[in-house]
Design an enzyme around this catalytic site. Structure first.
Site, PDB file in Angstrom:
ATOM      1  N   LYS A  10       0.863  -1.170   0.086  1.00  0.00           N
ATOM      2  CA  LYS A  10       0.034   0.118  -0.153  1.00  0.00           C
ATOM      3  C   LYS A  10       0.915   1.254  -0.025  1.00  0.00           C
ATOM      4  O   LYS A  10       2.111   1.020   0.425  1.00  0.00           O
ATOM      5  CB  LYS A  10      -1.003   0.154   1.122  1.00  0.00           C
ATOM      6  CG  LYS A  10      -0.218  -0.012   2.434  1.00  0.00           C
ATOM      7  CD  LYS A  10      -0.124   1.531   3.062  1.00  0.00           C
ATOM      8  CE  LYS A  10       0.731   1.693   4.422  1.00  0.00           C
ATOM      9  NZ  LYS A  10       1.458   2.822   4.843  1.00  0.00           N
ATOM     10  N   GLY A  99      10.109   0.378   4.595  1.00  0.00           N
ATOM     11  CA  GLY A  99       9.286   1.201   5.525  1.00  0.00           C
ATOM     12  C   GLY A  99       8.003   1.851   4.465  1.00  0.00           C
ATOM     13  O   GLY A  99       8.638   2.453   3.581  1.00  0.00           O
ATOM     14  N   SER A 105       2.343  -5.825   7.105  1.00  0.00           N
ATOM     15  CA  SER A 105       0.845  -5.926   7.703  1.00  0.00           C
ATOM     16  C   SER A 105      -0.048  -6.615   6.694  1.00  0.00           C
ATOM     17  O   SER A 105      -0.990  -7.345   6.807  1.00  0.00           O
ATOM     18  CB  SER A 105       0.159  -4.664   7.808  1.00  0.00           C
ATOM     19  OG  SER A 105       0.757  -3.690   8.713  1.00  0.00           O
ATOM     20  N   ALA A 106       0.252  -6.672   5.389  1.00  0.00           N
ATOM     21  CA  ALA A 106      -0.341  -7.139   4.053  1.00  0.00           C
ATOM     22  C   ALA A 106      -0.046  -8.756   4.312  1.00  0.00           C
ATOM     23  O   ALA A 106      -1.145  -9.427   4.266  1.00  0.00           O
ATOM     24  CB  ALA A 106       0.210  -6.867   2.838  1.00  0.00           C
ATOM     25  N   ASP A 160      -2.072  -0.438  10.871  1.00  0.00           N
ATOM     26  CA  ASP A 160      -2.313  -0.562   9.337  1.00  0.00           C
ATOM     27  C   ASP A 160      -2.370  -2.118   8.719  1.00  0.00           C
ATOM     28  O   ASP A 160      -2.326  -2.458   7.486  1.00  0.00           O
ATOM     29  CB  ASP A 160      -1.317   0.246   8.562  1.00  0.00           C
ATOM     30  CG  ASP A 160       0.136  -0.446   8.567  1.00  0.00           C
ATOM     31  OD1 ASP A 160       0.143  -1.117   9.330  1.00  0.00           O
ATOM     32  OD2 ASP A 160       1.217   0.019   8.138  1.00  0.00           O
TER      33      ASP A 160
HETATM   34  O1  C5P Z   1      -0.197  -0.388  15.671  1.00  0.00           O
HETATM   35  P1  C5P Z   1       1.148  -0.547  15.354  1.00  0.00           P
HETATM   36  O2  C5P Z   1       1.797  -1.685  16.143  1.00  0.00           O
HETATM   37  O3  C5P Z   1       1.681  -0.586  13.976  1.00  0.00           O
HETATM   38  O4  C5P Z   1       1.881   0.616  15.954  1.00  0.00           O
HETATM   39  C1  C5P Z   1       3.439   0.711  16.304  1.00  0.00           C
HETATM   40  C2  C5P Z   1       3.724   1.945  17.130  1.00  0.00           C
HETATM   41  O5  C5P Z   1       3.490   3.364  16.227  1.00  0.00           O
HETATM   42  C3  C5P Z   1       2.627   2.224  18.350  1.00  0.00           C
HETATM   43  O6  C5P Z   1       3.349   1.729  19.451  1.00  0.00           O
HETATM   44  C4  C5P Z   1       3.048   3.746  18.422  1.00  0.00           C
HETATM   45  O7  C5P Z   1       3.983   4.221  18.932  1.00  0.00           O
HETATM   46  C5  C5P Z   1       2.968   4.192  17.103  1.00  0.00           C
HETATM   47  N1  C5P Z   1       1.888   4.655  16.360  1.00  0.00           N
HETATM   48  C6  C5P Z   1       1.306   5.829  16.709  1.00  0.00           C
HETATM   49  N2  C5P Z   1       0.026   6.177  16.149  1.00  0.00           N
HETATM   50  C7  C5P Z   1      -0.511   5.519  15.256  1.00  0.00           C
HETATM   51  C8  C5P Z   1      -0.110   4.273  15.024  1.00  0.00           C
HETATM   52  C9  C5P Z   1       1.151   3.771  15.565  1.00  0.00           C
HETATM   53  O8  C5P Z   1       1.724   6.517  17.617  1.00  0.00           O
HETATM   54  N3  C5P Z   1      -1.582   5.907  14.787  1.00  0.00           N
END
Ligand code: C5P
Length: 356
Positions: A10, A99, A105-106, A160
């Site tokens: 994506k 990145g 995620s996909a 995501d």
């Molecule tokens: O949800 P995910 O594991 O992908 O998020 C990884 C890190 O990215 C979270 O621990 C947070 O620090 C940061 N994050 C954030 N706000 C978001 C998504 C992710 O601060 N909307």
């Protein structure tokens, strides 16, 4: 017979970020867009007394334990389904481990989409899309219930991840996990630039927090900003479609036809930005330069739009013709930057071609 699934990348067509929240996350308003570029994830599974997962990949950089999002997804899905099974997942990496493209995620969603027919939750003759199709005849209550719950499971795996259960052009709200299908963009030529620079997402969020503090962006002000942005995206992408009071497009089955290309061409996207650029470009000026190369402003092959994807380091450009996209790849090559030529992938194709 193992089930093989395409696992698409994506990009973020735009990304608005709010002030840091007490839960450690940030409110986001983003438009995700799936691409033709994909890995292949192959799943075999059979019911067993205890759950065991074997995860392999052709790319040694892919973790093959609980750090892998596909691993998390399989364990969580089996737990929520109340099933124990022996599962093998193989991730054939074709996408760069880069990145901003959501590849991990996909992979998690592809592992789930492969697991479902393997466990008999759905027949192999159709992908079990969250969006767009009525539940097939003969589905039991548990299966119908699962169809709704898998979005929650995906959100637990990562912010995501759920977007890949929708596919095509997707509005992402809250921490990015609250997803709504937008009318599909007509397929557009896309060049993904893959700089060697790595960007740490947590660091980019910390830099964003510092910027918010310096500029005095309060939680209230950022909530207002994001609300307006959500409405603007919904109406720009939805065109004449009805929007609810939240400003979010209806999630009904009947979407308007592709109109995104016109949307890009007429310049509505000129106001769409990725807030991460403000902090990531300051830390990595070479990425700003790559965006400039992707745009190719002043050349006959200039991009319709170019941006950082997510927190990077991947960037992308959208082009009117294949020739324009190839010219961008050549410009990047001259600058020593790797790239991949691809197209945006509408939702219907995403689901039609997901199972190999
Ligand atoms: O949800 P995910 O594991 O992908 O998020 C990884 C890190 O990215 C979270 O621990 C947070 O620090 C940061 N994050 C954030 N706000 C978001 C998504 C992710 O601060 N909307």
């Amino acid at each position: 017979m193992p089930t093989a699934v395409r696992s698409h990348a994506k990009i973020n067509l735009g990304l608005g970020i709010g002030a840091p929240r007490p839960d450690g996350f940030h409110a986001l308003v983003t438009v995700y867009q799936t691409l033709e570029l994909h890995d292949t994830v192959t799943v075999s599974a059979r019911p067993a007394r205890a759950t065991a997962l074997s995860l392999t990949s052709n790319d040694p950089r892919v973790p093959t334990d609980q750090r892998n999002t596909a691993w998390k997804m399989v364990f969580l899905a089996l737990e929520k389904l109340g099933v124990t099974a022996e599962v093998e997942v193989h991730i054939e990496k074709r996408l760069p481990v880069q990145g901003g493209l959501g590849a991990g995620s996909a992979n998690a969603v592809a592992a789930l989409v492969g697991l479902e027919p393997e466990l008999g939750i759905v027949g192999k003759d159709h992908a079990f899309s969250t969006f767009g199709r009525k539940a097939p005849e003969g589905w039991g209550a548990q299966q119908r219930d699962w169809r709704a719950r898998r979005l929650e499971v995906a959100a637990q795996v990562g912010s995501d991840v759920p977007l890949f259960l929708i596919g095509g052009t997707v509005l992402g709200l809250d921490r990015g996990q609250e997803v709504y299908p937008l009318p599909d963009l007509e397929s557009i030529w896309c060049v993904v630039a893959l700089p060697e620079t790595g960007v740490s997402t947590p660091q980019a969020f910390r830099d964003w927090d510092a910027l918010c503090a310096a500029e005095g962006l309060t939680a209230e002000a950022s909530t207002d900003k994001l609300k307006m942005l959500s409405r603007a995206y919904a109406s720009a992408f939805a065109g004449t479609q009805q929007t609810g009071s939240s400003g979010v497009v209806s999630t009904g089955d009947d979407l308007a036809g592709p109109q995104g290309f016109a949307l890009v061409r007429t310049g509505i996207m000129s106001w769409i930005e990725n807030d991460f650029e403000r902090v990531v470009f300051a830390q990595h000026p070479s990425l700003r330069e790559i965006k400039r190369i992707l745009f190719g402003t002043g050349t006959p092959e200039a991009a319709l739009y170019a941006s950082l994807s997510g927190s990077g380091s991947a960037l992308f450009g959208l082009y009117q013709t294949r020739g324009d996209a190839e010219a961008a790849c050549a410009r990047l090559q001259s600058a020593g930057v790797q790239s991949q030529l691809t197209k945006t992938l509408p939702r219907t194709v995403y689901w039609r071609e997901m199972l190999l």
